[in-house]
Design a protein around this motif. Structure first.
Motif, short mmCIF file in Angstrom:
data_model
loop_
_atom_site.label_atom_id
_atom_site.label_comp_id
_atom_site.label_asym_id
_atom_site.label_seq_id
_atom_site.Cartn_x
_atom_site.Cartn_y
_atom_site.Cartn_z
N ALA A 28 66.11 -29.44 -15.20
CA ALA A 28 64.76 -28.97 -15.56
C ALA A 28 64.37 -27.84 -14.62
N LEU A 29 63.61 -26.88 -15.14
CA LEU A 29 63.16 -25.72 -14.38
C LEU A 29 61.64 -25.61 -14.50
N LEU A 30 60.96 -25.57 -13.32
CA LEU A 30 59.51 -25.39 -13.25
C LEU A 30 59.23 -23.95 -12.81
N GLU A 31 58.55 -23.19 -13.67
CA GLU A 31 58.21 -21.80 -13.37
C GLU A 31 56.70 -21.68 -13.19
N ILE A 32 56.26 -21.03 -12.09
CA ILE A 32 54.85 -20.85 -11.76
C ILE A 32 54.52 -19.37 -11.78
N THR A 33 53.50 -18.99 -12.54
CA THR A 33 53.12 -17.57 -12.67
C THR A 33 51.59 -17.46 -12.65
N GLN A 34 51.11 -16.22 -12.62
CA GLN A 34 49.69 -15.88 -12.73
C GLN A 34 48.83 -16.73 -11.79
N LYS A 35 49.14 -16.65 -10.48
CA LYS A 35 48.33 -17.34 -9.49
C LYS A 35 47.04 -16.57 -9.28
N SER A 36 45.90 -17.30 -9.33
CA SER A 36 44.60 -16.67 -9.15
C SER A 36 43.66 -17.68 -8.51
N GLY A 37 43.36 -17.47 -7.21
CA GLY A 37 42.47 -18.40 -6.51
C GLY A 37 43.12 -19.77 -6.39
N ASN A 38 42.48 -20.75 -7.01
CA ASN A 38 43.00 -22.12 -6.96
C ASN A 38 43.58 -22.56 -8.30
N THR A 39 44.05 -21.62 -9.11
CA THR A 39 44.70 -21.97 -10.38
C THR A 39 45.97 -21.15 -10.56
N PHE A 40 46.87 -21.66 -11.39
CA PHE A 40 48.05 -20.91 -11.78
C PHE A 40 48.53 -21.47 -13.12
N THR A 41 49.33 -20.67 -13.81
CA THR A 41 49.95 -21.13 -15.05
C THR A 41 51.38 -21.58 -14.75
N PHE A 42 51.89 -22.50 -15.56
CA PHE A 42 53.21 -23.05 -15.30
C PHE A 42 53.89 -23.38 -16.61
N LYS A 43 55.23 -23.54 -16.54
CA LYS A 43 56.02 -24.00 -17.68
C LYS A 43 57.19 -24.81 -17.14
N ILE A 44 57.44 -25.97 -17.75
CA ILE A 44 58.59 -26.81 -17.40
C ILE A 44 59.51 -26.87 -18.61
N HIS A 45 60.76 -26.46 -18.41
CA HIS A 45 61.78 -26.53 -19.47
C HIS A 45 62.83 -27.53 -19.01
N ALA A 46 62.97 -28.63 -19.74
CA ALA A 46 63.88 -29.71 -19.36
C ALA A 46 64.92 -29.94 -20.45
N THR A 47 66.14 -30.32 -20.02
CA THR A 47 67.23 -30.64 -20.95
C THR A 47 67.86 -31.97 -20.57
N ASN A 48 68.59 -32.55 -21.52
CA ASN A 48 69.30 -33.80 -21.25
C ASN A 48 70.49 -33.91 -22.20
N ALA A 49 71.61 -34.33 -21.64
CA ALA A 49 72.83 -34.59 -22.43
C ALA A 49 73.48 -35.85 -21.89
N LEU A 50 74.23 -36.53 -22.75
CA LEU A 50 74.88 -37.76 -22.31
C LEU A 50 75.96 -37.50 -21.28
N ASP A 51 76.83 -36.51 -21.57
CA ASP A 51 77.96 -36.23 -20.70
C ASP A 51 78.49 -34.84 -20.99
N ALA A 52 79.62 -34.52 -20.36
CA ALA A 52 80.22 -33.19 -20.54
C ALA A 52 80.65 -32.98 -21.98
N ALA A 53 81.16 -34.04 -22.62
CA ALA A 53 81.59 -33.89 -24.01
C ALA A 53 80.42 -33.54 -24.91
N ALA A 54 79.26 -34.15 -24.63
CA ALA A 54 78.07 -33.83 -25.42
C ALA A 54 77.64 -32.38 -25.21
N VAL A 55 77.77 -31.90 -23.98
CA VAL A 55 77.42 -30.51 -23.70
C VAL A 55 78.36 -29.56 -24.45
#
Length: 349
Positions: free
Chosen positions: A118-145
């Motif tokens: 999973a990757l958490l990206e933080i952008t547009q910081k302004s004062g005490n707020t910011f925007t964010f996005k979390i992109h997460a993945t999941n696979a059973l094993d290497a064969a599934a990938v």
């Protein structure tokens, strides 16, 4: 004798006249003195009245001056208090900004777990707020990938910072997902505030520890055949094709007659020669396979299906109401003889 009497009479007259003149003179002097004293008293009264009026005027002027001084002091005091208040508010706001600015939220954080990346990206910081996005993945094993069986999920929004904690300001209107991020300097701990199963695919979740930086998921090596670069001659290729055709025809005939017997014999042999594992042992294997990060996650036996143990992987969500509900992460089956673990829902689909 007559002369003597005359003299005496004259003397008496003179004396009487002198006495009378003296008394008149004294009366005139007394009247003059009285008039003088009256005039002096009148002048004194006028002088006193003038002095009193001057004193009263001076007192009024002094009172007015005093009032003006007091008003100016009061206005100065109020203005200084306002300045102190404004400076205090400015100082407090500056302190709040300083406290929030002391926490380094960076720009990228990674949950570096193979097959559960999973990757958490933080952008547009302004004062005490910011925007964010979390992109997460999941696979059973290497064969599934390798075959592309990777589930994904995303959550994004605006977060408000209070100290070292940033909370999503509002749940996602489509999925209802809302998360909280705690900054421990070396890593960020992401926790769901609401149920986020609707924002993610099967087995995908957003919680866990995120290391600082954008750490790419390691690539799965694909094994190449050893003879991929070998090019046979035309004669050899023709002979190989003829031999392959004959072998295919023979194998197809033999396979048709022996497939069922082989399957039944292999199953009987494996089941008879190997003792099945217990449900508790099977559950422990599933736990080791899934390695859940959330301590609140539950993996428990649900039922049997064709001899395999089926386990339910879920979490109990308590949203403050009288009744709690479960958020299913997935269903997993395990063969008690071969100990093979598989995605039960994927197989049934």
């Amino acid at each position: 004798m007559r002369k003597g009497l005359f003299y005496l009479l004259a003397l008496a007259v003179l004396c009487i006249g002198g006495l009378t003149g003296c008394s008149l003179f004294n009366e005139k002097e007394e009247n003059t003195d009285k008039q003088t004293s009256v005039e002096e008293k009148a002048e004194q009264k006028e002088t006193e009245a003038e002095e009193n009026s001057k004193n009263s005027n001076d007192g009024e002027e002094k009172n007015e001056v005093t009032k003006e001084v007091e008003k100016s002091e009061v206005s100065k005091g109020s203005s200084s208090s306002e300045e102190n208040t404004s400076s205090t508010s400015k100082d407090s706001s500056k302190k709040a900004e300083t406290v929030s600015s002391q926490v380094d939220w960076g720009s990228a954080w990674t949950r570096d777990i193979q097959f559960d990346h999973a990757l958490l990206e933080i952008t547009q910081k302004s004062g005490n707020t910011f925007t964010f996005k979390i992109h997460a993945t999941n696979a059973l094993d290497a064969a599934a990938v390798k075959r592309g069986a990777v589930n994904v999920g995303e959550v994004y929004g605006t977060a408000k910072v209070e100290g070292d904690v940033a909370t999503q300001t509002a749940p996602d209107p489509d999925t209802g997902c809302q998360v909280k991020m705690t900054n421990y300097t070396g890593y960020i701990q992401v926790e769901p505030v609401t149920d986020c199963s609707g924002a993610a695919g099967m087995r995908v979740h957003f919680d866990g520890k995120y290391k600082k930086g954008n750490i790419p998921e390691p690539e799965i090596a694909v094994e190449d055949d050893a003879n991929d670069n070998f090019e046979p001659s035309e004669d050899e290729a023709q002979n190989n094709n003829d031999e392959a055709t004959e072998e295919d025809s023979q194998n197809s005939v033999e396979s048709d007659s022996t497939d069922q017997s082989l399957d039944s014999s292999e199953n009987n042999t494996s089941e008879n020669s190997v003792q099945p594992i217990s449900r508790d042992e099977a559950r422990q294997l599933v736990v080791n396979y899934l390695h859940p990060d959330d301590p609140e996650s539950i993996i428990e036996y649900d039922h049997d299906d064709n001899g395999d143990y089926i386990f339910h992987y879920y979490k109990v969500i308590d949203d403050g109401t009288d009744t709690a509900h479960t958020a299913t992460t997935g269903w997993y089956g395990i063969n008690p003889y071969t100990k093979e673990i598989y995605d039960y829902m994927a197989v049934n689909n």
